[in-house]
Design an enzyme around this catalytic site. Sequence first.
Site, PDB file in Angstrom:
ATOM      1  N   ASP A 170       0.083  -7.927  -0.746  1.00 41.05           N
ATOM      2  CA  ASP A 170       1.230  -6.913  -0.106  1.00 41.05           C
ATOM      3  C   ASP A 170       0.591  -6.511   1.304  1.00 41.05           C
ATOM      4  O   ASP A 170      -0.621  -6.141   1.572  1.00 41.05           O
ATOM      5  CB  ASP A 170       1.016  -5.558  -1.225  1.00 41.05           C
ATOM      6  N   VAL A 171       1.588  -6.555   2.301  1.00 38.08           N
ATOM      7  CA  VAL A 171       1.110  -6.231   3.675  1.00 38.08           C
ATOM      8  C   VAL A 171       0.789  -4.856   3.690  1.00 38.08           C
ATOM      9  O   VAL A 171      -0.332  -4.496   4.473  1.00 38.08           O
ATOM     10  CB  VAL A 171       2.334  -6.405   4.596  1.00 38.08           C
ATOM     11  N   ASP A 172       1.507  -3.777   3.220  1.00 41.60           N
ATOM     12  CA  ASP A 172       1.446  -2.403   2.946  1.00 41.60           C
ATOM     13  C   ASP A 172      -0.241  -2.316   2.535  1.00 41.60           C
ATOM     14  O   ASP A 172      -1.010  -1.400   3.105  1.00 41.60           O
ATOM     15  CB  ASP A 172       2.371  -1.815   2.472  1.00 41.60           C
ATOM     16  N   ASP A 173      -0.316  -2.736   1.222  1.00 43.22           N
ATOM     17  CA  ASP A 173      -1.681  -2.363   0.599  1.00 43.22           C
ATOM     18  C   ASP A 173      -2.752  -2.999   1.516  1.00 43.22           C
ATOM     19  O   ASP A 173      -3.882  -2.493   1.827  1.00 43.22           O
ATOM     20  CB  ASP A 173      -1.800  -3.184  -0.624  1.00 43.22           C
ATOM     21  N   ARG A 231       2.176   1.642   9.663  1.00 41.33           N
ATOM     22  CA  ARG A 231       0.837   1.546   8.900  1.00 41.33           C
ATOM     23  C   ARG A 231       0.197   0.283   9.586  1.00 41.33           C
ATOM     24  O   ARG A 231      -1.302   0.227   9.723  1.00 41.33           O
ATOM     25  CB  ARG A 231       0.999   1.157   7.649  1.00 41.33           C
TER      26      ARG A 231
END
Length: 653
Positions: A390-393, A467
């Site tokens: 996951d890019v966000d994680d 982010r």
Amino acid sequence: MEENVPSPSWFPSTDREFLQGVESAIARAQQYFQREQHSDGYWYYPLEANATMDAEYIFFNHFMGRVDEQKHRRICEHLLAVQGDDGAWPLFYKGPGHLGNTIEAYFALKLTGYSADLPALVKARSFILAKGGLAQAQVFTRTFLAYFGQFPWRGVPAVPVEVNLLPPWFPVNIYEMSSWARGTVVPLSIILAHQPSIPIAPERGVSELWKDSPEQADLSFPRSSQGLSWENFFIAADKVLKFLGKSPIKLLRPRALKKAERWVLDHQDVNGGWGGIQPAMLNSVMALHSLGYRDDHPAVAKGIQAIEDFLMETGGHLLFQPCVSPVWDTAWAIKALIDSGLPTDHPVVTKAANWIIDQQIFKPGDWQVKNPELEPGGWAFEFANDWYPDVDDTAVILFTLKRVTGLDERKKDHALARGVHWTLGMQSRNGGWGAFDTDNTLELWNQMPFGDMKAMIDPPTADLAGRLLEMMGTFGYDKEFGRAQRALTFLRKVQEQDGSWWGRWGVNYIYGTWSVLVGLRAIGEDMNLPYVRRAVAWLKERHNVDGGWGEDCLSYWEPERAGKGDSTPSQTAWAVLGLLAAEEEVSAEVLRGIGYLLTHQESVGSWSEDLFTGTGFPQHFYLRYYGYCNYFPLMALGQFRSRARMAARNGRG
């Protein structure tokens, strides 16, 4: 405590009582997190969605012939506890009744043995019939009903398994779908190729939910008013595919089934799950069952166990989670503890950081179909999900790990280098980032009238771009860096006219605006530019009289409700964090927001909120992260204290 909230010109030296309240709240919250930490180092909080999660767990077990009546009764107790006063089940707490959710909850209760005369079911039935009955059910609901003979197969869209034969270079193929859609559709195509029929007792069916008989009911999907449209094309194509499906000659069917079967087996994670999400996991096990796999086959047995692991005891009930979030929870918890002053080499922090580092993924994933030269190095959201980091994680983990000390520096540096390289490499052509894939933007998929959730793709969004700017700034990049410039251009393009940013993964404009403001600050953007000040003004204008901020999920349908809702700890924290990032001085709104957090903290050091502030699919699927109301407020309190101390050191107190 409102009368104790200081004036905008306040600094610590002139209002010690308020500062002492902040200090005490931080200490209590830090102690809470230290008590909550798992012995392995991570934090893991419940993740609640809607009634379909509980209902489909019951459907799955009946499909598989492994019914546990006692467990099902406990699940149904949770279903009954969250039923709305109107007899329906909503998409989110205090939301309007939702037809699909209500049909599925009703059927699950009937399957478990509840009588149609039960008052809760009488009320639910009245709601369903008033909305048109089963003929108006959505696609996934129709499909589950069809498995048990409660809905005609003619009303279920064709999902030909042959679609899995389309190569990645073909304009329309499974890799143009979002990761979550892909992981659901591939096994679903196997199940639908077999059109299973699971017998149930007549009294456990839902024939009473038909307004007209199934034979007479109009089960078609509404056509677009535009004669030439993709919606109408797909409706026509569905009719053609169903006609062809009646032919006994299906030359490509064996090959397509074999390829789909191989895909499902290859994509199973080490813990037995698929994609870390409920739809992919249930469909994959049911697909293997449809292919003749026995329950004791390793793939099926591990898959069933992974599904069972999603059950969670909370509030005296047993609920089925749509996903689990230990990596996400742990990354934010570490950041909150560091932001609030816990030493960066504190054993609680280093233990969690080491656990996180060990979760890094160095295996190939579906993202490499469009990024074949990019080396792996991301993190997933769950305990195991190697195919879909996951890019966000990963961004949150990177800018948090960068600050942790007391680790094996060589191991940490290797993790950071691989992670930064992978995350930057996932940027899409338009300058933003999607969650799991690059350039996953083929809007054609969302034009299908059968795609209930309009979430067939994973396009870049503002919250992720913010982010990633925060991550880049943490690692020393500035706004002149090429990828940062492209991200800034993207953010200015997608900013709303009122100055806010839409939140894809959190509710909603408060979430998006916070994410972007923090990213802009980190990358070195001039926070006095007009477009930034418009965002700041928007946040301030949404300030509630109780000192907090809030926004309900209805803002995804009605943008005029953006930032207007009952205050919650998580959304108040996001607004405070956004304002702290955007302004050098501590504003009156920030002070009142901090006051709100102080007055709403519980004696054990935590906060609570019933409202859903997480998003799965806008307008269709929402989440209540039980950790959000705790780590974000602690983060806000910590950053506020740091800002106040800095002001005092600079002689402004």
